[in-house]
Design a protein around this motif. Structure first.
Motif, PDB file in Angstrom:
ATOM      1  N   ARG A  95       0.716  -0.770  -0.026  1.00 28.87           N
ATOM      2  CA  ARG A  95       0.007  -0.264  -0.273  1.00 28.87           C
ATOM      3  C   ARG A  95       0.474   1.085  -0.338  1.00 28.87           C
ATOM      4  NH1 ARG A  95      -5.039  -0.223   4.284  1.00 28.87           N
ATOM      5  NH2 ARG A  95      -5.930  -2.091   3.187  1.00 28.87           N
ATOM      6  N   GLY A  96       2.245   0.974   0.419  1.00 30.90           N
ATOM      7  CA  GLY A  96       2.948   2.307   0.322  1.00 30.90           C
ATOM      8  C   GLY A  96       3.256   2.258   1.137  1.00 30.90           C
ATOM      9  N   TYR A  97       2.865   2.185   2.757  1.00 22.75           N
ATOM     10  CA  TYR A  97       3.311   2.607   3.588  1.00 22.75           C
ATOM     11  C   TYR A  97       4.753   2.092   4.234  1.00 22.75           C
ATOM     12  CZ  TYR A  97      -1.722   3.383   5.732  1.00 22.75           C
ATOM     13  OH  TYR A  97      -2.772   3.869   5.188  1.00 22.75           O
ATOM     14  N   GLN A  98       5.391   3.165   5.110  1.00 20.21           N
ATOM     15  CA  GLN A  98       6.477   2.856   5.681  1.00 20.21           C
ATOM     16  C   GLN A  98       6.495   2.006   6.583  1.00 20.21           C
ATOM     17  OE1 GLN A  98       8.660   6.126   7.480  1.00 20.21           O
ATOM     18  NE2 GLN A  98      11.112   4.610   7.180  1.00 20.21           N
ATOM     19  N   VAL A  99       7.528   0.999   7.294  1.00 20.08           N
ATOM     20  CA  VAL A  99       7.051   0.478   8.327  1.00 20.08           C
ATOM     21  C   VAL A  99       8.067   0.442   8.984  1.00 20.08           C
ATOM     22  CG1 VAL A  99       5.947  -1.542   9.177  1.00 20.08           C
ATOM     23  CG2 VAL A  99       5.605  -1.406   6.620  1.00 20.08           C
ATOM     24  N   ILE A 100       8.248   0.685  10.378  1.00 17.86           N
ATOM     25  CA  ILE A 100       8.985   0.181  11.436  1.00 17.86           C
ATOM     26  C   ILE A 100       8.313  -0.899  12.058  1.00 17.86           C
ATOM     27  CG2 ILE A 100      10.682   1.538  13.328  1.00 17.86           C
ATOM     28  CD1 ILE A 100       9.355   4.258  12.134  1.00 17.86           C
ATOM     29  N   ALA A 101       9.670  -2.203  12.654  1.00 19.03           N
ATOM     30  CA  ALA A 101       9.751  -2.494  13.621  1.00 19.03           C
ATOM     31  C   ALA A 101      10.232  -2.978  14.880  1.00 19.03           C
ATOM     32  CB  ALA A 101       9.397  -4.347  12.897  1.00 19.03           C
ATOM     33  N   THR A 102      10.157  -3.060  16.000  1.00 14.67           N
ATOM     34  CA  THR A 102      10.541  -3.256  16.647  1.00 14.67           C
ATOM     35  C   THR A 102      10.534  -4.227  17.542  1.00 14.67           C
ATOM     36  OG1 THR A 102       9.870  -2.004  18.627  1.00 14.67           O
ATOM     37  CG2 THR A 102      10.702  -0.872  17.390  1.00 14.67           C
ATOM     38  N   GLY A 103      11.764  -4.920  18.086  1.00 14.05           N
ATOM     39  CA  GLY A 103      11.145  -6.628  18.750  1.00 14.05           C
ATOM     40  C   GLY A 103      12.721  -6.610  19.573  1.00 14.05           C
ATOM     41  N   ILE A 104      12.695  -8.345  20.351  1.00 13.61           N
ATOM     42  CA  ILE A 104      13.766  -8.584  20.887  1.00 13.61           C
ATOM     43  C   ILE A 104      14.322  -9.918  19.171  1.00 13.61           C
ATOM     44  CG2 ILE A 104      14.078  -9.894  22.594  1.00 13.61           C
ATOM     45  CD1 ILE A 104      12.157  -8.398  24.009  1.00 13.61           C
ATOM     46  N   LEU A 105      14.817 -10.200  18.881  1.00 14.06           N
ATOM     47  CA  LEU A 105      15.815 -11.106  18.524  1.00 14.06           C
ATOM     48  C   LEU A 105      15.763 -12.024  18.921  1.00 14.06           C
ATOM     49  CD1 LEU A 105      17.102 -12.110  15.756  1.00 14.06           C
ATOM     50  CD2 LEU A 105      19.184 -11.317  16.400  1.00 14.06           C
ATOM     51  N   LEU A 106      16.313 -12.658  20.015  1.00 15.81           N
ATOM     52  CA  LEU A 106      16.513 -14.047  20.764  1.00 15.81           C
ATOM     53  C   LEU A 106      15.410 -13.955  22.178  1.00 15.81           C
ATOM     54  CD1 LEU A 106      20.451 -14.352  20.641  1.00 15.81           C
ATOM     55  CD2 LEU A 106      19.007 -14.872  18.844  1.00 15.81           C
ATOM     56  N   ASP A 107      15.019 -15.157  22.282  1.00 14.14           N
ATOM     57  CA  ASP A 107      14.379 -15.361  23.615  1.00 14.14           C
ATOM     58  C   ASP A 107      15.118 -15.353  24.847  1.00 14.14           C
ATOM     59  OD1 ASP A 107      15.012 -18.116  23.430  1.00 14.14           O
ATOM     60  OD2 ASP A 107      13.294 -18.537  22.854  1.00 14.14           O
ATOM     61  N   THR A 108      14.676 -15.741  25.657  1.00 16.22           N
ATOM     62  CA  THR A 108      15.753 -16.284  26.625  1.00 16.22           C
ATOM     63  C   THR A 108      16.378 -17.462  26.905  1.00 16.22           C
ATOM     64  OG1 THR A 108      14.063 -16.807  28.364  1.00 16.22           O
ATOM     65  CG2 THR A 108      14.623 -14.854  28.696  1.00 16.22           C
ATOM     66  N   GLU A 109      16.120 -17.886  25.754  1.00 11.38           N
ATOM     67  CA  GLU A 109      17.333 -19.514  25.588  1.00 11.38           C
ATOM     68  C   GLU A 109      18.347 -19.593  24.534  1.00 11.38           C
ATOM     69  OE1 GLU A 109      17.434 -21.805  28.383  1.00 11.38           O
ATOM     70  OE2 GLU A 109      15.326 -20.605  29.089  1.00 11.38           O
ATOM     71  N   LYS A 110      18.021 -18.689  24.255  1.00 11.24           N
ATOM     72  CA  LYS A 110      18.709 -17.876  22.887  1.00 11.24           C
ATOM     73  C   LYS A 110      18.950 -17.981  21.555  1.00 11.24           C
ATOM     74  CE  LYS A 110      23.554 -16.923  25.135  1.00 11.24           C
ATOM     75  NZ  LYS A 110      24.698 -18.001  25.561  1.00 11.24           N
TER      76      LYS A 110
END
Length: 428
Positions: A95-110
């Protein structure tokens, strides 16, 4: 965690007035209100979305009165959403939106956490933000999150009461491993070490997905005979030596003793993968698991029991043999089906599990690759056992010392005496 992801997102939002933010509705660590809320108390308006309904992002976006003015969509905590989020992001991009995502890459067990790594692969720009390590006096960047308490599932919402950030040097010291049925607590660091032995990298995920056996129950019966099982990082660890010393000690206590001393790898040890006929190894694995099951069925409830190599470790032998190429995946799955079909749940777990640990080299005997894999797999199984089961960990070096086996046997007997078990009336 604690790296400033949400703070960074708020900074972007304040500069881009034509941005709308979506956040998972289960993120109620600081407030139930529809806002982003940083660990420092800074807030920014957001729209809450059910984590199992990522398509709500499209629906709620389309219902906004200022929809035509919006140019940027921000999604916070993408690690909490299922795979359906990827399709939603693709539609937003179309649709043409710029998307910004934030998040944690690894859980506590890696392990991979949600959709973060997948979205990183789609992104034009990736910005990595790290917290400082929580270990006292350490100021290194902390790429890992550690748990302060035991977790039963991957997603457990919490803040400083439950989580912290750690660098590579201090993760193992700070982290409290979690356990969930069928989930293998194999560390990424352990998997990485196996690559040095020529292990095919694709086995990393396979090792994590295996349903390791934890189906024998811990008894709460107060009046019973001692049941002790001896395992360890590999074979040639001194298990038989310790078993013989335990038999002597228990007999001195006027206890009748019965022994199961069967170790399939004692018959297969040595040599490289190509030196083994896959069908021979497969049949041996099948035979020894069945033989051990039958041996458990013959045990008397009126005698103390000592077992060399718990049945679960026989299963782990099959896992290691698969990884090093001694048996095929097809053969392993056939073995796995037969192993669980035997019905091990009818037998009780031991009162005490003795686990003999070795240094990194493990054993001077070949093949090193097999022993390295077996060490990783056995310790993964050990980390997942019922926490009510008493485990005595012993260094192999102690057993190799003069009278070392006697010292360890005496320690095990003291451990048994400390258990809430009445055995005096069971003596001969």
């Amino acid at each position: 965690m604690f790296s400033g992801k949400t703070t960074r997102l708020i900074e972007i939002g304040r500069k881009q007035k034509e941005m709308v933010v979506f956040k998972p509705d289960i993120d109620t660590r600081y407030t139930d209100r529809p806002v982003l809320h940083t660990h420092d108390g800074v807030e920014f308006p957001a729209i809450k979305i059910g984590i199992n309904r990522p398509t709500e992002i499209i629906k709620k976006l389309d219902s906004l009165p200022n929809k035509a003015k919006i140019k940027t969509i921000a999604i916070d905590e993408v690690n909490l959403y299922p795979k359906g989020l990827i399709g939603v992001v693709n539609k937003l991009l179309e649709r043409g939106y710029q998307v910004i995502a934030t998040g944690i890459l690894l859980d506590t067990e890696k392990g991979d956490f949600g959709q973060t790594s997948a979205l990183m692969g789609m992104a034009e720009t990736v910005e990595a933000i790290y917290a400082k390590c929580a270990f006292t006096g350490c100021l290194k960047p902390a790429p890992y999150s550690f748990a302060k308490k035991v977790k039963q599932t991957q997603v457990v919402v919490g803040a400083e009461d439950l989580y912290g950030a750690a660098c590579a040097d201090h993760y193992e010291l700070l982290h409290v491993p979690g356990r969930s049925e069928g989930v293998t607590p194999i560390k990424q660091a352990s998997i990485d070490q196996l690559v040095d032995y020529g292990i095919y990298p694709a086995y990393a995920q396979w090792l994590r997905e295996i349903n390791y056996p934890h189906n024998r129950k811990v008894t709460q019966k107060k009046s019973r005979w001692p049941k002790i099982e001896i395992g360890g990082d590999g074979y040639a660890m001194g298990k038989t030596k310790l078993m013989k010393q335990l038999v002597k000690l228990l007999r001195r206590q006027r206890l009748a003793v019965q022994v199961i001393d069967q170790d399939s790898q004692a018959q297969l040890k040595g040599g490289a993968a190509q030196d083994f006929d896959a069908q021979v190894v497969f049949k041996a694995e099948m035979k020894y698991s069945k033989d051990k099951f039958q041996a458990y069925g013959r045990l008397s409830s009126a005698k103390a029991t000592i077992v060399c190599v718990p049945p679960e470790m026989e299963f782990n032998y099959a896992v290691a043999n698969t990884v090093v190429g001694r048996i095929s995946l097809q053969q392993f799955y056939a073995y796995e089906e037969k192993y669980f079909a035997l019905g091990w749940e009818k037998f009780l777990a031991p009162d005490i599990l003795v686990y003999i640990k070795a240094d990194q080299k493990i054993s001077g005997e070949k093949p090193e690759a097999f022993m390295a894999v077996l060490r990783v797999v056995n310790r993964a199984w050990l980390a997942g056992i019922d926490r009510r089961l008493k485990v005595v960990e012993v260094e192999r070096e102690l057993l190799e010392k003069e009278k070392g086996a006697e010292t360890v046997a005496a320690l095990i007997w003291k451990t048994w005496q400390a258990l809430p078990v009445a055995y005096n009336n069971l003596k001969e």
